[in-house]
Structure formats: structure tokens, C-alpha cells
Motif scaffolding. Sequence first.
Motif, PDB file in Angstrom:
ATOM      1  N   ALA A  53       0.887  64.232 -20.455  1.00  0.00           N
ATOM      2  CA  ALA A  53       0.821  62.781 -20.307  1.00  0.00           C
ATOM      3  C   ALA A  53      -0.466  62.296 -19.629  1.00  0.00           C
ATOM      4  O   ALA A  53      -1.060  61.315 -20.092  1.00  0.00           O
ATOM      5  N   PRO A  54      -0.946  62.925 -18.527  1.00  0.00           N
ATOM      6  CA  PRO A  54      -2.183  62.417 -17.908  1.00  0.00           C
ATOM      7  C   PRO A  54      -3.377  62.426 -18.861  1.00  0.00           C
ATOM      8  O   PRO A  54      -4.118  61.444 -18.947  1.00  0.00           O
ATOM      9  N   LEU A  55      -3.555  63.538 -19.576  1.00  0.00           N
ATOM     10  CA  LEU A  55      -4.673  63.610 -20.515  1.00  0.00           C
ATOM     11  C   LEU A  55      -4.480  62.608 -21.651  1.00  0.00           C
ATOM     12  O   LEU A  55      -5.436  61.916 -22.055  1.00  0.00           O
ATOM     13  N   ALA A  56      -3.270  62.519 -22.162  1.00  0.00           N
ATOM     14  CA  ALA A  56      -2.997  61.586 -23.259  1.00  0.00           C
ATOM     15  C   ALA A  56      -3.236  60.146 -22.811  1.00  0.00           C
ATOM     16  O   ALA A  56      -3.830  59.350 -23.549  1.00  0.00           O
ATOM     17  N   TYR A  57      -2.810  59.825 -21.598  1.00  0.00           N
ATOM     18  CA  TYR A  57      -2.984  58.453 -21.117  1.00  0.00           C
ATOM     19  C   TYR A  57      -4.462  58.124 -20.922  1.00  0.00           C
ATOM     20  O   TYR A  57      -4.911  57.009 -21.220  1.00  0.00           O
ATOM     21  N   ALA A  58      -5.230  59.104 -20.414  1.00  0.00           N
ATOM     22  CA  ALA A  58      -6.660  58.875 -20.227  1.00  0.00           C
ATOM     23  C   ALA A  58      -7.355  58.609 -21.554  1.00  0.00           C
ATOM     24  O   ALA A  58      -8.188  57.699 -21.670  1.00  0.00           O
ATOM     25  N   MET A  59      -7.008  59.383 -22.574  1.00  0.00           N
ATOM     26  CA  MET A  59      -7.641  59.217 -23.882  1.00  0.00           C
ATOM     27  C   MET A  59      -7.247  57.900 -24.536  1.00  0.00           C
ATOM     28  O   MET A  59      -8.098  57.161 -25.050  1.00  0.00           O
ATOM     29  N   VAL A  60      -5.957  57.581 -24.497  1.00  0.00           N
ATOM     30  CA  VAL A  60      -5.497  56.338 -25.106  1.00  0.00           C
ATOM     31  C   VAL A  60      -6.039  55.132 -24.347  1.00  0.00           C
ATOM     32  O   VAL A  60      -6.456  54.131 -24.942  1.00  0.00           O
ATOM     33  N   SER A  61      -6.076  55.220 -23.019  1.00  0.00           N
ATOM     34  CA  SER A  61      -6.613  54.117 -22.218  1.00  0.00           C
ATOM     35  C   SER A  61      -8.093  53.894 -22.512  1.00  0.00           C
ATOM     36  O   SER A  61      -8.559  52.749 -22.523  1.00  0.00           O
ATOM     37  N   ALA A  62      -8.837  54.981 -22.725  1.00  0.00           N
ATOM     38  CA  ALA A  62     -10.258  54.840 -23.064  1.00  0.00           C
ATOM     39  C   ALA A  62     -10.422  54.067 -24.369  1.00  0.00           C
ATOM     40  O   ALA A  62     -11.289  53.186 -24.483  1.00  0.00           O
ATOM     41  N   LEU A  63      -9.584  54.364 -25.346  1.00  0.00           N
ATOM     42  CA  LEU A  63      -9.652  53.652 -26.625  1.00  0.00           C
ATOM     43  C   LEU A  63      -9.212  52.196 -26.478  1.00  0.00           C
ATOM     44  O   LEU A  63      -9.842  51.284 -27.022  1.00  0.00           O
ATOM     45  N   LEU A  64      -8.129  51.975 -25.729  1.00  0.00           N
ATOM     46  CA  LEU A  64      -7.663  50.607 -25.520  1.00  0.00           C
ATOM     47  C   LEU A  64      -8.690  49.785 -24.747  1.00  0.00           C
ATOM     48  O   LEU A  64      -8.898  48.601 -25.026  1.00  0.00           O
ATOM     49  N   GLY A  65      -9.323  50.418 -23.773  1.00  0.00           N
ATOM     50  CA  GLY A  65     -10.368  49.713 -23.027  1.00  0.00           C
ATOM     51  C   GLY A  65     -11.529  49.322 -23.919  1.00  0.00           C
ATOM     52  O   GLY A  65     -12.110  48.248 -23.766  1.00  0.00           O
ATOM     53  N   ALA A  66     -11.877  50.194 -24.879  1.00  0.00           N
ATOM     54  CA  ALA A  66     -12.991  49.909 -25.780  1.00  0.00           C
ATOM     55  C   ALA A  66     -12.695  48.728 -26.696  1.00  0.00           C
ATOM     56  O   ALA A  66     -13.623  48.063 -27.171  1.00  0.00           O
ATOM     57  N   ILE A  67     -11.421  48.461 -26.960  1.00  0.00           N
ATOM     58  CA  ILE A  67     -11.075  47.278 -27.759  1.00  0.00           C
ATOM     59  C   ILE A  67     -10.665  46.118 -26.848  1.00  0.00           C
ATOM     60  O   ILE A  67      -9.977  45.198 -27.267  1.00  0.00           O
ATOM     61  N   LEU A  68     -11.096  46.233 -25.564  1.00  0.00           N
ATOM     62  CA  LEU A  68     -11.054  45.129 -24.605  1.00  0.00           C
ATOM     63  C   LEU A  68      -9.688  44.835 -24.017  1.00  0.00           C
ATOM     64  O   LEU A  68      -9.435  43.716 -23.547  1.00  0.00           O
ATOM     65  N   VAL A  69      -8.777  45.816 -24.017  1.00  0.00           N
ATOM     66  CA  VAL A  69      -7.569  45.679 -23.204  1.00  0.00           C
ATOM     67  C   VAL A  69      -8.001  45.698 -21.736  1.00  0.00           C
ATOM     68  O   VAL A  69      -8.771  46.584 -21.331  1.00  0.00           O
ATOM     69  N   PRO A  70      -7.574  44.752 -20.912  1.00  0.00           N
ATOM     70  CA  PRO A  70      -8.039  44.685 -19.518  1.00  0.00           C
ATOM     71  C   PRO A  70      -7.799  45.978 -18.751  1.00  0.00           C
ATOM     72  O   PRO A  70      -6.691  46.519 -18.739  1.00  0.00           O
ATOM     73  N   GLY A  71      -8.853  46.449 -18.096  1.00  0.00           N
ATOM     74  CA  GLY A  71      -8.775  47.693 -17.337  1.00  0.00           C
ATOM     75  C   GLY A  71      -7.765  47.686 -16.212  1.00  0.00           C
ATOM     76  O   GLY A  71      -7.077  48.696 -15.997  1.00  0.00           O
ATOM     77  N   PRO A  72      -7.623  46.592 -15.427  1.00  0.00           N
ATOM     78  CA  PRO A  72      -6.642  46.597 -14.345  1.00  0.00           C
ATOM     79  C   PRO A  72      -5.223  46.869 -14.822  1.00  0.00           C
ATOM     80  O   PRO A  72      -4.449  47.532 -14.126  1.00  0.00           O
ATOM     81  N   ILE A  73      -4.871  46.384 -16.008  1.00  0.00           N
ATOM     82  CA  ILE A  73      -3.526  46.641 -16.541  1.00  0.00           C
ATOM     83  C   ILE A  73      -3.348  48.123 -16.838  1.00  0.00           C
ATOM     84  O   ILE A  73      -2.313  48.727 -16.514  1.00  0.00           O
ATOM     85  N   LEU A  74      -4.372  48.727 -17.437  1.00  0.00           N
ATOM     86  CA  LEU A  74      -4.296  50.153 -17.757  1.00  0.00           C
ATOM     87  C   LEU A  74      -4.272  50.998 -16.484  1.00  0.00           C
ATOM     88  O   LEU A  74      -3.545  51.997 -16.406  1.00  0.00           O
ATOM     89  N   ALA A  75      -5.067  50.602 -15.488  1.00  0.00           N
ATOM     90  CA  ALA A  75      -5.102  51.353 -14.231  1.00  0.00           C
ATOM     91  C   ALA A  75      -3.766  51.250 -13.496  1.00  0.00           C
ATOM     92  O   ALA A  75      -3.275  52.238 -12.936  1.00  0.00           O
ATOM     93  N   ALA A  76      -3.177  50.070 -13.488  1.00  0.00           N
ATOM     94  CA  ALA A  76      -1.878  49.906 -12.839  1.00  0.00           C
ATOM     95  C   ALA A  76      -0.819  50.765 -13.522  1.00  0.00           C
ATOM     96  O   ALA A  76       0.036  51.369 -12.864  1.00  0.00           O
ATOM     97  N   GLY A  77      -0.885  50.839 -14.857  1.00  0.00           N
ATOM     98  CA  GLY A  77       0.045  51.710 -15.583  1.00  0.00           C
ATOM     99  C   GLY A  77      -0.146  53.167 -15.226  1.00  0.00           C
ATOM    100  O   GLY A  77       0.825  53.925 -15.126  1.00  0.00           O
ATOM    101  N   SER A  78      -1.394  53.567 -15.002  1.00  0.00           N
ATOM    102  CA  SER A  78      -1.670  54.947 -14.589  1.00  0.00           C
ATOM    103  C   SER A  78      -1.051  55.249 -13.232  1.00  0.00           C
ATOM    104  O   SER A  78      -0.454  56.310 -13.019  1.00  0.00           O
ATOM    105  N   GLY A 185      -0.682  49.742  -8.647  1.00  0.00           N
ATOM    106  CA  GLY A 185       0.305  50.047  -9.673  1.00  0.00           C
ATOM    107  C   GLY A 185       1.366  51.011  -9.170  1.00  0.00           C
ATOM    108  O   GLY A 185       2.555  50.878  -9.492  1.00  0.00           O
ATOM    109  N   ALA A 186       0.941  51.985  -8.348  1.00  0.00           N
ATOM    110  CA  ALA A 186       1.890  52.957  -7.809  1.00  0.00           C
ATOM    111  C   ALA A 186       2.853  52.318  -6.821  1.00  0.00           C
ATOM    112  O   ALA A 186       3.990  52.784  -6.650  1.00  0.00           O
ATOM    113  N   SER A 187       2.412  51.247  -6.165  1.00  0.00           N
ATOM    114  CA  SER A 187       3.275  50.586  -5.175  1.00  0.00           C
ATOM    115  C   SER A 187       3.786  49.244  -5.683  1.00  0.00           C
ATOM    116  O   SER A 187       4.061  48.338  -4.887  1.00  0.00           O
TER     117      SER A 187
END
Length: 235
Positions: A53-78, A185-187
Motif C-alpha cells: 500500500a505505501p508504494l502503491a499510494y506514492a505512485m498513484v498520488s504522484a499521478l494524481l498530483g500531476a493532473i492537479l489533484v490538490p497535494g494537501p488532500i493526498l498528503a492527509a490521506g497518506s 491527516g494522521a490526527s
Amino acid sequence: MTDDSSQTSRWRHGTRLALCIVFLLGMFYLVAVVRVIDVEGVRDMIASTGPAAPLAYAMVSALLGAILVPGPILAAGSGLLFGPLVGTFVTLGATVGTATSSSFLGRRAGRESARGLLGAERAERLDAQIERRDLWAVVGQRFVPGAPDALASYLFGALGVPLWQMATGAFIGSTPRAFVYTALGASIGDLSAPLAYTAITVWCIITTIIGAYAAHRTYRTWRHRGEEVEPAPKP
């Protein structure tokens, strides 16, 4: 090259850059405002992959970030999925991946047109200056409030910032933010927890210090460039 052909070439390059900008702004509207991508659904799907899951999330988040999904949302999910420690490294991996991929695409899509608008001599001079000094411009951008990182990375790529500077600058500039957003995100269930207060304190202190330093370096760099291109006074 005649004046007419030169004007036509500039118009073509300008139109191409304008279309790229319109496309990116349209993507930003769809994913950040309309939210056509269900980030929570993506997060739940990745959580079911187990140890990967960590590796998969990092890869998918990188792609989502490239299509301009806001980074704070992805980081909070992490942070929600992996906690503040592992989650921070996952967020950093995704951030560097977004920066390099966006910069690469920006270079491929807009570099030729940017050089065409600047002219060969100015473009070569800018390339030389960027390669020597613009790492801190990438770092400084990460501390500009409200500036989407992926959009900035596309711009840096079109201007010719090398990928190693994008990766290094994104890592340095994003580390404080990665920890802050991931820790929040963790808290998420208890924002009054010490972890949340620690994250906010770290963000305020490090943002002030590094942001001021990066801004100072960038200002000195561009001021020095202006002095270099200023014509010498005639005797």
C-alpha cells in the motif's frame, strides 16, 4: 527569416502555450473545484493492497498530483493510512514524482514554444542561468501560499529547469509541508492532539526560515541576472 514569417512563428508558439495553459487550468478546475476524482475511493482501494500500500499510494498520488489533484488532500490521506512517520515518506515520494513528471511533460509540451518566444540568444542565456542557480527558485515556490505545485512544475519544465533541480528542490521545499499535512491527516480524529500542534508549530517555524532564505536567494539571483544583461555605459 522575414518579419512576416517571424511574426507567424511567434504567433504559433504563443497559441501553443496558451492552449497548454487553458488545458491545465481546465484540469485544475475539474479535479480541484468540481472534484471529478473520488480521492477517498482511491485511498480505500489502495488500503486493500496490504504491504504494498505505501508504494502503491506514492505512485498513484504522484499521478494524481500531476493532473492537479490538490497535494494537501493526498498528503492527509497518506497520514490517515500510514501514520505520521511512514506517511511523511510516502508523501515526499509522491511529491517528488509529481514534480519530475510534471516538469518533464511541461518541457515536452511547452519548451519549444517558450524558446521560440524568447528567441535563441535569450533562451540559451536563460538555460545557462537556470542550470547554475534556479534550484532555490524551485524550493522557494513550495512556500508560496496558494500556488499549485504541479502547475508551477509544468512552468519550470517549459522554462527548462533540469529534472535533477526539480527533484531536489521539490524534496527540500516540500519536506516541512509533507510532515505537516501528513501529521494533520494522521490526527484528523483529534486535531487538539499534541501531534497536530507540533505539525502546525513546525510549519510556522520552518516556513518562515526556509521561505525567507529561498526568497532572498531567488531575489539575489534575478538581480544579478539583471546586472549581467544591462548594457555597459558608453564611454
